[in-house]
Design an enzyme around this catalytic site. Structure first.
Site, mmCIF file in Angstrom:
data_model
loop_
_atom_site.group_PDB
_atom_site.id
_atom_site.type_symbol
_atom_site.label_atom_id
_atom_site.label_comp_id
_atom_site.label_asym_id
_atom_site.label_seq_id
_atom_site.Cartn_x
_atom_site.Cartn_y
_atom_site.Cartn_z
ATOM 1 N N CYS A 193 38.068 27.869 -20.392
ATOM 2 C CA CYS A 193 39.260 28.393 -19.708
ATOM 3 C C CYS A 193 39.818 27.417 -18.666
ATOM 4 O O CYS A 193 40.968 27.553 -18.245
ATOM 5 C CB CYS A 193 38.946 29.733 -19.054
ATOM 6 S SG CYS A 193 38.452 30.981 -20.247
ATOM 7 N N HIS A 203 44.684 31.169 -13.798
ATOM 8 C CA HIS A 203 44.172 31.479 -15.131
ATOM 9 C C HIS A 203 44.239 32.989 -15.304
ATOM 10 O O HIS A 203 43.806 33.741 -14.433
ATOM 11 C CB HIS A 203 42.728 30.982 -15.242
ATOM 12 C CG HIS A 203 42.018 31.475 -16.466
ATOM 13 N ND1 HIS A 203 42.604 31.458 -17.715
ATOM 14 C CD2 HIS A 203 40.772 32.004 -16.644
ATOM 15 C CE1 HIS A 203 41.743 31.948 -18.597
ATOM 16 N NE2 HIS A 203 40.635 32.291 -17.978
ATOM 17 N N ASN A 263 43.228 37.240 -22.142
ATOM 18 C CA ASN A 263 42.695 35.932 -21.749
ATOM 19 C C ASN A 263 42.846 34.953 -22.915
ATOM 20 O O ASN A 263 42.142 35.071 -23.919
ATOM 21 C CB ASN A 263 41.220 36.093 -21.348
ATOM 22 C CG ASN A 263 40.602 34.785 -20.871
ATOM 23 O OD1 ASN A 263 41.180 33.709 -21.034
ATOM 24 N ND2 ASN A 263 39.423 34.867 -20.283
HETATM 25 O O1 UT7 Z 1 37.516 33.015 -17.748
HETATM 26 C C1 UT7 Z 1 36.563 33.929 -17.319
HETATM 27 C C2 UT7 Z 1 36.371 34.939 -18.427
HETATM 28 N N1 UT7 Z 1 35.638 36.089 -18.049
HETATM 29 C C3 UT7 Z 1 36.164 37.194 -17.516
HETATM 30 O O2 UT7 Z 1 37.312 37.292 -17.179
HETATM 31 C C4 UT7 Z 1 35.296 38.399 -17.388
HETATM 32 C C5 UT7 Z 1 34.828 38.723 -16.024
HETATM 33 N N2 UT7 Z 1 34.216 40.031 -16.029
HETATM 34 C C6 UT7 Z 1 34.955 41.176 -16.054
HETATM 35 O O3 UT7 Z 1 36.166 41.136 -15.985
HETATM 36 C C7 UT7 Z 1 34.250 42.498 -16.101
HETATM 37 O O4 UT7 Z 1 32.865 42.309 -15.913
HETATM 38 C C8 UT7 Z 1 34.495 43.260 -17.447
HETATM 39 C C9 UT7 Z 1 35.975 43.644 -17.556
HETATM 40 C C10 UT7 Z 1 34.100 42.402 -18.630
HETATM 41 C C11 UT7 Z 1 33.687 44.542 -17.484
HETATM 42 O O5 UT7 Z 1 33.955 45.311 -16.340
HETATM 43 P P1 UT7 Z 1 32.772 45.921 -15.473
HETATM 44 O O6 UT7 Z 1 33.385 46.678 -14.384
HETATM 45 O O7 UT7 Z 1 31.869 44.763 -15.103
HETATM 46 O O8 UT7 Z 1 32.124 46.901 -16.501
HETATM 47 P P2 UT7 Z 1 30.598 47.020 -16.993
HETATM 48 O O9 UT7 Z 1 30.253 45.927 -17.935
HETATM 49 O O10 UT7 Z 1 29.709 47.223 -15.815
HETATM 50 O O11 UT7 Z 1 30.661 48.378 -17.785
HETATM 51 C C12 UT7 Z 1 31.010 49.607 -17.145
HETATM 52 C C13 UT7 Z 1 30.991 50.694 -18.184
HETATM 53 C C14 UT7 Z 1 29.709 50.711 -19.012
HETATM 54 O O12 UT7 Z 1 29.402 52.068 -19.306
HETATM 55 P P3 UT7 Z 1 28.279 52.852 -18.454
HETATM 56 O O13 UT7 Z 1 27.015 52.064 -18.622
HETATM 57 O O14 UT7 Z 1 28.785 52.856 -17.039
HETATM 58 O O15 UT7 Z 1 28.255 54.197 -19.101
HETATM 59 C C15 UT7 Z 1 30.087 50.014 -20.272
HETATM 60 O O16 UT7 Z 1 29.316 50.402 -21.382
HETATM 61 O O17 UT7 Z 1 32.061 50.479 -19.119
HETATM 62 C C16 UT7 Z 1 31.518 50.479 -20.449
HETATM 63 N N3 UT7 Z 1 32.322 49.579 -21.256
HETATM 64 C C17 UT7 Z 1 33.401 49.966 -21.941
HETATM 65 N N4 UT7 Z 1 33.994 51.161 -22.070
HETATM 66 C C18 UT7 Z 1 35.104 51.235 -22.820
HETATM 67 C C19 UT7 Z 1 32.140 48.238 -21.421
HETATM 68 N N5 UT7 Z 1 33.111 47.755 -22.220
HETATM 69 C C20 UT7 Z 1 33.904 48.812 -22.552
HETATM 70 C C21 UT7 Z 1 35.061 48.942 -23.329
HETATM 71 N N6 UT7 Z 1 35.631 50.163 -23.437
HETATM 72 N N7 UT7 Z 1 35.640 47.894 -23.952
#
Ligand code: UT7
Length: 325
Positions: free
Chosen positions: A114, A252, A282
């Site tokens: 990225c 970005h 992204n």
């Molecule tokens: O260039 C850099 C590239 N990288 C990035 O931009 C990513 C950086 N990271 C993030 O933006 C965030 O970590 C994410 C958007 C990827 C995820 O957000 P989060 O707030 O860290 O969510 P999480 O992984 O802690 O998941 C929260 C909940 C989980 O459920 P439970 O365990 O709370 O019941 C996940 O299973 O959200 C669930 N979940 C989803 N639900 C619906 C994870 N992915 C999804 C999904 N749809 N696609």
């Protein structure tokens, strides 16, 4: 006299196939609400079968050349930031060189995920300042749809395909000139200790396939906000400038929450941020030139404006560029 690098024009291209969050929800256990709340993404564009990174890079490059009023034959350097080249070799940049009718000079890719566009811009700026190029094309182009693991809902909703390009020209100015148009400075960093936070699990020398994206989302988020705020401050300090001097932050476009948090940490206003992530997700190395081109064509960014571009990606890599448009 001294040589500085001026941005003469920009262009971008998004593939025609638009996939909304609701479209994704038909095949992945997710919802439009979750994706918008966690990322700000509403839709993404995916290349069609038979459409490659070089194809979308070519469209963006043609638009940038037209905007700059530069003919392909004048280009003596092409640097493409990409993680998804058409072939393992040669570089996507040499395909562009042929397709744009650039008769001479050098063409190569840089792989900083990225951060690829910032890395490419940094290299081009150095090569222009040292007299190795006069008129360069800097491209960020990626088709991350080819690396998506559709079994992993935490990553498959985040990415899209796209390309953006800028034409950078060498301009001679007096040694003592205070004319600061062009690239003021670039700052690039990496930390290979953090590879396991964000990587693609394939490669020519390991699996002989390109593999799929793997990410520890929360950790990447944390490092992104810290590193991006630090490199923005580094760029400002290097030029004896302050946050309030920036006309536009062109970040970005990974995730609106990362941008919100970085802007808050920098005590800046969201009114000064070019935000396009909602429309294309992204797009890796393409996202900064996509946002830049959007800002220029919408009349938000005007000649003379001070732009701060920043990115972070797998590696981890990160960087910033301070540019007078
Ligand atoms: O260039 C850099 C590239 N990288 C990035 O931009 C990513 C950086 N990271 C993030 O933006 C965030 O970590 C994410 C958007 C990827 C995820 O957000 P989060 O707030 O860290 O969510 P999480 O992984 O802690 O998941 C929260 C909940 C989980 O459920 P439970 O365990 O709370 O019941 C996940 O299973 O959200 C669930 N979940 C989803 N639900 C619906 C994870 N992915 C999804 C999904 N749809 N696609």
């Amino acid at each position: 006299m001294k040589t500085i690098s001026q941005l003469a024009g920009c262009g971008s291209y998004l593939p025609q196939n638009v996939v909304t969050n609701d479209d994704l929800a038909k095949k992945v256990d997710t919802t439009d609400e979750w994706i918008i709340a966690r990322t700000g993404v509403k839709q993404r564009h995916f290349v069609a079968d038979g459409e490659f990174t070089s194809d979308i890079a070519l469209e963006a490059s043609k638009r940038a050349l037209e905007h700059a009023g530069v003919d392909g034959a004048e280009i003596d350097l092409i640097v493409v930031g990409t993680t998804t080249p058409d072939r393992t070799f040669p570089a996507t940049a040499v395909r562009l060189q042929k397709d744009l009718g650039c008769g001479s000079g050098a063409a190569f890719d840089v792989q900083a995920v990225c951060s690829g566009f910032i890395y490419a811009l940094s290299i081009v700026d150095s090569m222009i300042q040292t007299g190795q190029a006069k008129t360069a094309l800097v491209v960020g182009a990626d088709t991350l749809s080819r690396l998506i693991n559709w079994q992993d809902r935490t990553t498959c909703v985040l990415f899209g395909d796209g390309a953006g390009a800028v034409v950078v020209k060498a301009v001679e100015v007096e040694e003592q000139s205070t004319d600061k148009a062009g690239i003021l400075s670039t700052h690039i960093h990496s930390d290979g200790n953090l590879e396991e936070l964000l990587y693609c699990d394939g490669g020519p020398s390991t699996t002989q396939s390109s593999g799929y994206i793997t990410m520890v989302g929360k950790e990447v988020f944390r490092h992104a906000v810290t590193n991006l705020a630090a490199v923005v401050n580094e760029a400002l300090e290097a030029n004896d400038l302050h946050n309030s001097d920036i006309d536009w932050l062109v970040p970005h476009q990974a995730n609106k929450r990362i941008i919100d948090s970085t802007v808050k940490k920098l005590k800046m206003s969201m009114d000064k941020v070019i935000l396009t992530v909602g429309d294309h997700a992204n797009t890796s190395a393409a996202s900064i030139p996509l946002a830049l081109d959007h800002g220029v064509r919408e009349g938000l960014i005007k000649r003379g404006d001070l732009l701060l571009m920043e990115a972070m990606g797998g590696g981890l890599t990160w960087g910033a560029a301070l540019v007078r448009w």
